[in-house]
Design a protein around this motif. Structure first.
Motif, PDB file in Angstrom:
ATOM      1  N   THR A  27       0.831  -1.201   0.000  1.00 44.01           N
ATOM      2  CA  THR A  27       0.000   0.000   0.000  1.00 44.01           C
ATOM      3  C   THR A  27       0.868   1.255   0.000  1.00 44.01           C
ATOM      4  OG1 THR A  27      -1.699  -1.259   1.160  1.00 44.01           O
ATOM      5  CG2 THR A  27      -1.962   1.134   1.143  1.00 44.01           C
ATOM      6  N   GLY A  77      -5.613   2.297   2.636  1.00 47.02           N
ATOM      7  CA  GLY A  77      -5.385   1.254   3.627  1.00 47.02           C
ATOM      8  C   GLY A  77      -5.368  -0.115   2.976  1.00 47.02           C
ATOM      9  N   LEU A 108      -6.065  -4.084   2.910  1.00 48.81           N
ATOM     10  CA  LEU A 108      -7.167  -4.926   3.378  1.00 48.81           C
ATOM     11  C   LEU A 108      -6.603  -6.207   3.981  1.00 48.81           C
ATOM     12  CD1 LEU A 108      -9.585  -4.590   0.336  1.00 48.81           C
ATOM     13  CD2 LEU A 108      -9.704  -3.391   2.536  1.00 48.81           C
ATOM     14  N   ARG A 154     -10.952  -6.236   6.631  1.00 49.90           N
ATOM     15  CA  ARG A 154     -10.859  -4.978   7.387  1.00 49.90           C
ATOM     16  C   ARG A 154      -9.848  -4.052   6.738  1.00 49.90           C
ATOM     17  NH1 ARG A 154     -11.107  -8.490  12.361  1.00 49.90           N
ATOM     18  NH2 ARG A 154     -13.220  -8.157  13.093  1.00 49.90           N
ATOM     19  N   TRP A 155     -10.132  -2.752   6.844  1.00 54.51           N
ATOM     20  CA  TRP A 155      -9.215  -1.722   6.371  1.00 54.51           C
ATOM     21  C   TRP A 155      -8.124  -1.571   7.412  1.00 54.51           C
ATOM     22  CZ3 TRP A 155     -10.036   4.174   5.785  1.00 54.51           C
ATOM     23  CH2 TRP A 155      -9.523   4.622   4.563  1.00 54.51           C
ATOM     24  N   HIS A 156      -6.914  -1.310   6.997  1.00 52.34           N
ATOM     25  CA  HIS A 156      -5.781  -1.212   7.928  1.00 52.34           C
ATOM     26  C   HIS A 156      -6.105  -0.250   9.072  1.00 52.34           C
ATOM     27  CE1 HIS A 156      -1.744  -0.528   9.478  1.00 52.34           C
ATOM     28  NE2 HIS A 156      -1.397  -1.636   8.841  1.00 52.34           N
ATOM     29  N   SER A 186      -8.323   1.376  -1.199  1.00 50.40           N
ATOM     30  CA  SER A 186      -7.965   0.147  -0.502  1.00 50.40           C
ATOM     31  C   SER A 186      -7.106  -0.679  -1.434  1.00 50.40           C
ATOM     32  CB  SER A 186      -9.221  -0.666  -0.146  1.00 50.40           C
ATOM     33  OG  SER A 186     -10.070   0.051   0.724  1.00 50.40           O
ATOM     34  N   PRO A 205     -16.206  -0.742  -0.871  1.00 47.14           N
ATOM     35  CA  PRO A 205     -15.316  -0.693   0.286  1.00 47.14           C
ATOM     36  C   PRO A 205     -15.782  -1.649   1.378  1.00 47.14           C
ATOM     37  CG  PRO A 205     -16.659   1.297   0.167  1.00 47.14           C
ATOM     38  CD  PRO A 205     -16.923   0.513  -1.075  1.00 47.14           C
ATOM     39  N   SER A 214     -15.298  -0.917   7.309  1.00 47.83           N
ATOM     40  CA  SER A 214     -14.527   0.135   7.990  1.00 47.83           C
ATOM     41  C   SER A 214     -14.130   1.251   7.022  1.00 47.83           C
ATOM     42  CB  SER A 214     -13.294  -0.450   8.697  1.00 47.83           C
ATOM     43  OG  SER A 214     -12.584  -1.312   7.839  1.00 47.83           O
ATOM     44  N   ALA A 215     -13.832   0.922   5.776  1.00 48.67           N
ATOM     45  CA  ALA A 215     -13.521   1.950   4.776  1.00 48.67           C
ATOM     46  C   ALA A 215     -14.791   2.700   4.377  1.00 48.67           C
ATOM     47  CB  ALA A 215     -12.864   1.332   3.551  1.00 48.67           C
ATOM     48  N   HIS A 225     -14.056   6.282  -3.356  1.00 48.11           N
ATOM     49  CA  HIS A 225     -13.267   5.173  -2.831  1.00 48.11           C
ATOM     50  C   HIS A 225     -13.051   4.200  -3.979  1.00 48.11           C
ATOM     51  CE1 HIS A 225     -12.598   1.092  -1.417  1.00 48.11           C
ATOM     52  NE2 HIS A 225     -11.942   1.653  -0.430  1.00 48.11           N
ATOM     53  N   THR A 264     -10.888   0.370  -4.968  1.00 42.78           N
ATOM     54  CA  THR A 264     -10.096  -0.768  -4.488  1.00 42.78           C
ATOM     55  C   THR A 264      -9.167  -1.222  -5.597  1.00 42.78           C
ATOM     56  OG1 THR A 264     -11.870  -1.495  -3.014  1.00 42.78           O
ATOM     57  CG2 THR A 264     -10.188  -3.121  -3.580  1.00 42.78           C
TER      58      THR A 264
END
Length: 171
Positions: A16, A55, A57, A61-63, A86, A101, A104-105, A117, A119
């Motif tokens: 990332t 972030g 994945l 979950r998003w970092h 992401s 997303p 959490s994102a 957003h 990915t």
């Protein structure tokens, strides 16, 4: 137009961070001043006209550093345009269709009123940190699934939008 853009990121194995660097470079090529910072180390966003936050994945979950950054800077980020990304699918799916997303994102996108957003595919290779990551690589499911041209094109779109809007006005 010489807007300043922060590209902040949360990463575990560096993929990332590399995407963030590609985004920052594309923004610079478009005439913007950009810099990358780990989300955990970015202390003040008020000196920037716009922010891109990414972030990795992990297990849906998003970092956590990206999540914490969004919460910590919520009020300052509300005053400037924000884009989110992401990275993580370990297959070609991110280039084949829009991947929504993770929760959490999505919450961060709502909280920050993010412009967009996206990915991107991820990378997981030999030497990855974490038991699960090492098992994925050992099972032959790792690799580099990032499409750097797609990432650059997305960043160029951000640069156009920032350039059209001009710098954010402080409130």
């Amino acid at each position: 137009m010489n807007a300043r853009v922060l590209v902040a990121y949360g990463t575990k194995n560096g993929s990332t961070a590399e995407i963030a660097d590609v985004i920052a470079d594309a923004l610079k090529e478009a005439g913007l001043r950009s810099e990358t910072r780990p989300a955990a180390a970015a202390r003040d966003v008020t000196e920037y006209d716009a922010v891109v936050l990414g972030g990795a994945l992990y297990a849906g979950r998003w970092h956590r550093d990206a999540v914490r950054f969004a919460r910590r800077h919520e009020h300052s980020l509300a005053e400037r345009p924000v884009w989110l990304f992401s990275s993580g699918p370990l297959d070609a799916s991110a280039g084949e269709r829009d991947i929504p997303p993770v929760p959490s994102a999505a919450r961060a996108a709502t909280l920050l009123d993010a412009r967009e957003h996206v990915t991107f595919g991820g990378r997981l290779e030999e030497g990855a940190r974490g038991f699960i990551a090492r098992m994925i690589v050992k099972q032959g499911r790792g690799g580099d699934f990032r499409d750097m041209e797609r990432i650059r094109a997305w960043a160029r779109g951000i640069a156009k939008e920032i350039s059209k809007a001009g710098p954010a006005s402080p409130t």
